[in-house]
Design a protein around this motif. Structure first.
Motif, PDB file in Angstrom:
ATOM      1  N   THR A  11     -14.033 -30.169  84.018  1.00 26.57           N
ATOM      2  CA  THR A  11     -13.819 -29.304  82.955  1.00 26.57           C
ATOM      3  C   THR A  11     -12.700 -30.248  82.144  1.00 26.57           C
ATOM      4  O   THR A  11     -12.044 -30.920  82.590  1.00 26.57           O
ATOM      5  N   ASN A  12     -12.644 -29.734  80.570  1.00 25.43           N
ATOM      6  CA  ASN A  12     -11.442 -30.044  79.845  1.00 25.43           C
ATOM      7  C   ASN A  12     -11.155 -28.890  79.122  1.00 25.43           C
ATOM      8  O   ASN A  12     -11.831 -27.709  79.019  1.00 25.43           O
ATOM      9  N   THR A  13     -10.088 -28.957  78.224  1.00 23.15           N
ATOM     10  CA  THR A  13      -9.785 -27.777  77.335  1.00 23.15           C
ATOM     11  C   THR A  13     -10.652 -27.223  76.438  1.00 23.15           C
ATOM     12  O   THR A  13     -10.730 -26.049  76.254  1.00 23.15           O
ATOM     13  N   GLU A  16     -13.644 -25.392  78.130  1.00 26.53           N
ATOM     14  CA  GLU A  16     -13.244 -24.110  79.211  1.00 26.53           C
ATOM     15  C   GLU A  16     -13.835 -22.830  78.749  1.00 26.53           C
ATOM     16  O   GLU A  16     -14.570 -22.134  79.430  1.00 26.53           O
ATOM     17  N   PRO A  17     -14.106 -22.802  77.154  1.00 25.23           N
ATOM     18  CA  PRO A  17     -14.735 -21.467  76.813  1.00 25.23           C
ATOM     19  C   PRO A  17     -16.153 -21.402  77.227  1.00 25.23           C
ATOM     20  O   PRO A  17     -16.811 -20.306  77.774  1.00 25.23           O
ATOM     21  N   PHE A  18     -16.804 -22.422  77.499  1.00 27.81           N
ATOM     22  CA  PHE A  18     -18.196 -22.485  78.067  1.00 27.81           C
ATOM     23  C   PHE A  18     -18.255 -22.117  79.489  1.00 27.81           C
ATOM     24  O   PHE A  18     -19.073 -21.179  79.687  1.00 27.81           O
ATOM     25  N   TRP A  19     -17.238 -22.630  80.189  1.00 26.61           N
ATOM     26  CA  TRP A  19     -17.488 -22.113  81.662  1.00 26.61           C
ATOM     27  C   TRP A  19     -16.976 -20.748  81.877  1.00 26.61           C
ATOM     28  O   TRP A  19     -17.332 -19.986  82.842  1.00 26.61           O
ATOM     29  N   LYS A  20     -16.027 -20.347  80.938  1.00 27.40           N
ATOM     30  CA  LYS A  20     -15.417 -18.803  81.148  1.00 27.40           C
ATOM     31  C   LYS A  20     -16.623 -17.932  80.902  1.00 27.40           C
ATOM     32  O   LYS A  20     -16.528 -16.972  81.397  1.00 27.40           O
ATOM     33  N   TYR A  41     -23.131 -31.026  74.594  1.00 22.74           N
ATOM     34  CA  TYR A  41     -22.142 -30.493  75.351  1.00 22.74           C
ATOM     35  C   TYR A  41     -20.958 -30.131  74.351  1.00 22.74           C
ATOM     36  O   TYR A  41     -20.604 -30.769  73.220  1.00 22.74           O
ATOM     37  N   PRO A  42     -20.162 -29.556  74.944  1.00 20.71           N
ATOM     38  CA  PRO A  42     -18.703 -29.368  74.071  1.00 20.71           C
ATOM     39  C   PRO A  42     -17.918 -30.417  73.674  1.00 20.71           C
ATOM     40  O   PRO A  42     -17.657 -31.299  74.471  1.00 20.71           O
TER      41      PRO A  42
END
Ligand SMILES: [Zn+2]
Length: 135
Positions: A11-13, A16-20, A41-42
Motif C-alpha cells: 500500500t501507499n498513502t 490507503e482509502p481503497f483498502w480502508k 488503480y489509485p
C-alpha cells in the motif's frame, strides 16, 4: 518445505482509502473532479487530464468478466488449497478494469462478458480483497 504465507498488497498513502473501504466491504474508486474519469488503480493524478483534483466515490460493484484464466496446477505453494481458482480482469460499469478472482461458482462456468458483482474476501485484520461473483 518451509511454511509460507500469502502475500498481502503493498500500500501507499494514496491507496490507503481503497483498502480502508474494502475492510468495511465497500468498493470505492477515484474519480477526477475535472474531467469525470474513473481511475483504478489509485493514483495521485488523473491519467486522462493530469489533474490532481481527485475524489473517492463508491462504485456500483457491478461489471463484466473481460478475460480470465482457471488455475488448475501450481507448484507447491500457499495456493494449493485454493485450486482450481479463477484469476480474471473485470471491467466495472464505471469503465475501469480490476485484476481479481471470480468466486462462488464453478470455474468452468465462468465466461467472458459474464455479469458479475463485487464480494469481499477477508485475508486478515488489515486486508480484505474485492473479488467478484456471478450477478
Ligand atoms: Zn481528469
Amino acid at each position: 518445505m518451509t511454511a509460507q504465507q500469502k502475500l498481502v498488497p503493498e500500500t501507499n498513502t494514496w491507496s490507503e482509502p481503497f483498502w480502508k473501504a474494502a475492510r468495511k466491504e465497500k468498493l470505492i474508486l477515484q474519480k477526477c473532479s475535472d474531467c469525470g474519469t474513473y481511475i483504478f488503480y489509485p493514483r495521485l493524478i488523473c491519467p486522462s487530464c493530469f489533474s490532481d483534483n481527485i475524489d473517492w466515490v463508491e462504485a456500483s460493484g457491478k461489471g463484466k468478466v473481460y478475460t480470465f484464466t482457471i488455475v488448475t496446477n501450481n507448484a507447491p505453494s500457499v495456493f494449493l488449497d485454493d485450486m482450481p481458482y479463477v484469476i480474471a480482469i473485470v471491467r466495472l460499469d464505471e469503465g475501469v478494469q480490476m485484476l481479481t478472482n471470480i468466486v462462488d461458482c464453478d470455474p468452468e462456468e465462468v465466461e467472458c462478458e459474464m455479469p458479475v458483482e463485487v464480494a469481499f474476501k477477508k485475508l486478515n485484520d488489515e486486508f480484505t480483497l474485492p473479488v467478484f461473483k456471478p450477478a
